[in-house]
Design a protein around this motif. Structure first.
Motif, short mmCIF file in Angstrom:
data_model
loop_
_atom_site.label_atom_id
_atom_site.label_comp_id
_atom_site.label_asym_id
_atom_site.label_seq_id
_atom_site.Cartn_x
_atom_site.Cartn_y
_atom_site.Cartn_z
N VAL A 12 -7.56 -2.61 0.16
CA VAL A 12 -6.17 -2.22 -0.21
C VAL A 12 -6.45 -0.63 -0.27
O VAL A 12 -7.45 -0.27 -0.69
N ARG A 13 -5.89 0.51 0.87
CA ARG A 13 -5.88 2.06 1.28
C ARG A 13 -5.84 3.12 -0.49
O ARG A 13 -4.53 2.41 -0.73
N LEU A 14 -7.10 3.15 -0.51
CA LEU A 14 -7.22 4.17 -1.91
C LEU A 14 -6.42 5.58 -0.97
O LEU A 14 -7.25 6.21 -0.37
N ASP A 15 -5.65 6.45 -1.86
CA ASP A 15 -5.11 7.22 -1.89
C ASP A 15 -5.50 7.89 -2.94
O ASP A 15 -5.48 7.48 -3.99
N SER A 16 -6.46 9.11 -2.49
CA SER A 16 -7.54 9.57 -3.91
C SER A 16 -6.48 10.57 -4.29
O SER A 16 -7.52 10.69 -6.13
N ASP A 17 -5.80 11.38 -3.66
CA ASP A 17 -5.27 12.50 -5.15
C ASP A 17 -4.05 12.78 -5.25
O ASP A 17 -3.32 12.99 -6.11
N GLY A 18 -3.48 10.88 -5.25
CA GLY A 18 -1.43 11.32 -5.43
C GLY A 18 -0.43 11.71 -4.17
O GLY A 18 0.39 11.68 -4.73
N ASP A 19 -1.06 11.85 -3.12
CA ASP A 19 -0.58 12.89 -2.37
C ASP A 19 0.15 11.99 -0.97
O ASP A 19 -0.12 12.80 0.11
N GLY A 20 0.02 10.73 -1.06
CA GLY A 20 -0.14 10.05 -0.25
C GLY A 20 -1.78 9.70 0.56
O GLY A 20 -2.34 10.12 0.63
N LEU A 21 -1.30 8.87 1.59
CA LEU A 21 -2.47 8.84 2.52
C LEU A 21 -2.72 9.30 3.71
O LEU A 21 -2.01 9.18 4.58
N SER A 22 -3.94 9.81 3.12
CA SER A 22 -3.74 11.20 4.44
C SER A 22 -4.86 11.09 5.76
O SER A 22 -5.48 10.03 5.45
N GLU A 23 -4.90 12.00 6.65
CA GLU A 23 -5.44 11.60 7.54
C GLU A 23 -7.50 10.83 7.68
O GLU A 23 -8.23 9.62 8.15
N GLU A 24 -7.36 11.88 6.60
CA GLU A 24 -8.84 11.74 5.78
C GLU A 24 -9.21 10.26 5.21
O GLU A 24 -10.32 9.86 5.94
N GLU A 25 -8.15 10.10 4.72
CA GLU A 25 -8.42 9.04 4.18
C GLU A 25 -8.07 7.54 4.82
O GLU A 25 -7.98 6.25 4.83
N ASP A 26 -7.68 7.07 5.98
CA ASP A 26 -7.19 6.25 6.76
C ASP A 26 -8.67 6.30 7.58
O ASP A 26 -8.40 6.10 8.60
N PHE A 27 -9.28 5.35 6.47
CA PHE A 27 -10.62 4.46 7.44
C PHE A 27 -10.60 2.67 7.41
O PHE A 27 -12.16 2.81 7.84
N TYR A 28 -9.80 2.49 6.94
CA TYR A 28 -10.11 0.84 7.19
C TYR A 28 -9.79 -0.16 7.94
O TYR A 28 -10.11 -1.21 8.06
N ASP A 29 -9.38 0.33 9.51
CA ASP A 29 -9.06 -0.35 10.96
C ASP A 29 -10.46 -1.91 10.79
O ASP A 29 -10.13 -2.50 11.33
N THR A 30 -11.54 -0.83 11.07
CA THR A 30 -12.85 -1.31 11.11
C THR A 30 -13.78 -1.58 9.68
O THR A 30 -13.39 -0.26 9.09
N ARG A 31 -15.05 -2.05 10.04
CA ARG A 31 -16.15 -2.10 9.49
C ARG A 31 -16.65 -0.93 9.41
O ARG A 31 -17.26 -0.20 8.51
N ASP A 32 -17.24 -0.62 11.37
CA ASP A 32 -17.68 0.80 11.26
C ASP A 32 -17.17 2.09 10.65
O ASP A 32 -17.77 3.03 9.93
N GLU A 33 -16.07 1.68 10.57
CA GLU A 33 -15.19 3.03 10.34
C GLU A 33 -15.18 3.26 8.44
O GLU A 33 -15.75 4.50 8.19
#
Length: 323
Positions: free
Chosen positions: A233-254
């Motif tokens: 579950v991708r985490l939206d930290s600030d409630g403004d939607g998933l920003s590019e900086e918060e989109d790091f879930y595609d691989t374990r290394d990311e």
């Protein structure tokens, strides 16, 4: 010693164990360093033990069972080292527990890849408040969560074992104001399962379900990709939607890089510890010294985050000074 099983199969086999049923090497247990405890650090400790055994005359008997079981085992002198997925509590320190950090692991919310709103979850993420509402049953359907008319009911799975990961998840869900205890979350869950493996399997069977897992149960152990029956579950930290900086879930290394850089919060990211009853005995201390030096180079390749240099030096000093 040669182990011919994957870390995930090992975890499934040993996760329910305790010091009474220690598994691992086939060597005489009287001459082995005995370790039990947290399911989260177990795969890494097994890797360390394999490598260290090849470099020394030390053998190991290693079991899971959960952080609580490991602490109980070590304080009752049933094992030499406890693996802990959380920091020691004051009451445990008062009983003689001495712990040093070894690495950083991370817990994430998990859903089935066929979740009825998976596209919305992947695009926008969920806030901590959204996750709190789900796990405390303030919302009942997935449509309520994402704001559409999907009426499939949410199925919440929890943990029934002495899980430090579950405790950290309760800390995270409560935010800065409070924390939910393991028993509170268990009472609110539709079902509770013992260990990460059982939770991941339950998520894989249930399209509407949500739970939480250590990341080594989310990403493929070999490729580091999202290939199985569980999705983060991708985490939206600030409630403004998933920003590019918060989109790091595609691989374990990311994901690990995001944890290391502080872009994913702690909790649910967490330090893990190795602990003894008072001073570590000589063989155990030598192993822990190696973990806090040469052993750190193996951490990232096995799905965890190594300690930062300052924290590593602090841990080494703590180990040398003793309790």
């Amino acid at each position: 010693m040669t182990r011919n099983y994957s870390r995930r199969s090992l975890l499934g086999a040993l996760g329910a164990g305790s010091a009474a049923a220690l598994a691992g090497c086939t060597s005489d247990s009287d001459s082995a360093v005995r370790i039990s405890g947290g399911v989260g650090p177990l795969p890494m400790v097994e890797v360390w033990a394999d490598i260290y055994e090849d470099e020394s005359d030390t053998s190991f008997d290693i079991s899971g069972g959960g952080t609580g079981a490991g602490v109980s085992d070590v304080l009752n002198d049933q094992v030499d080292i406890a693996m802990m997925g959380r920091e020691p509590e004051e009451a445990e320190i008062d009983q003689g527990l001495f712990a040093v950090p070894m690495l950083i692991d991370t817990v994430v919310g998990t859903v089935n890849p066929d979740n009825p709103v998976i596209d919305e979850l992947d695009e926008n993420g969920l806030t901590r408040e959204d996750l709190e509402a789900i796990f405390t049953r303030e919302v009942e359907t997935w449509g309520e969560v994402v704001g559409n008319d999907v009426d499939e009911e949410i199925v919440v799975y929890g943990r029934s074992d002495a899980s430090a990961a579950y405790k950290k998840w309760g800390d995270f869900l409560g935010g800065e104001d409070d924390a939910y205890t393991e028993s509170e979350l268990e009472s609110l869950s539709d079902e509770n399962h013992s260990g990460d493996q059982a939770v991941a399997e339950a998520i894989g069977r249930t399209e509407n379900a949500i739970s939480m897992n250590n990341i080594n149960y989310v990403y493929d152990l070999s490729s580091g990709e999202l290939e199985g029956d569980v999705r983060p579950v991708r985490l939206d930290s600030d409630g403004d939607g998933l920003s590019e900086e918060e989109d790091f879930y595609d691989t374990r290394d990311e994901f690990l890089e995001a944890v290391e850089e502080g872009e994913y919060p702690a909790p649910p990211a967490r330090e893990m510890f190795l602990a003894s009853n008072g001073d570590f005995d000589e063989r155990s201390e030598e192993f822990v010294e190696w973990v806090l030096s040469d052993g750190q180079e193996y951490v990232r390749d096995n799905g965890y985050v190594p300690l930062e240099e300052d924290r590593l030096e602090e841990a080494q000093e703590e180990l040398e000074a003793g309790p």
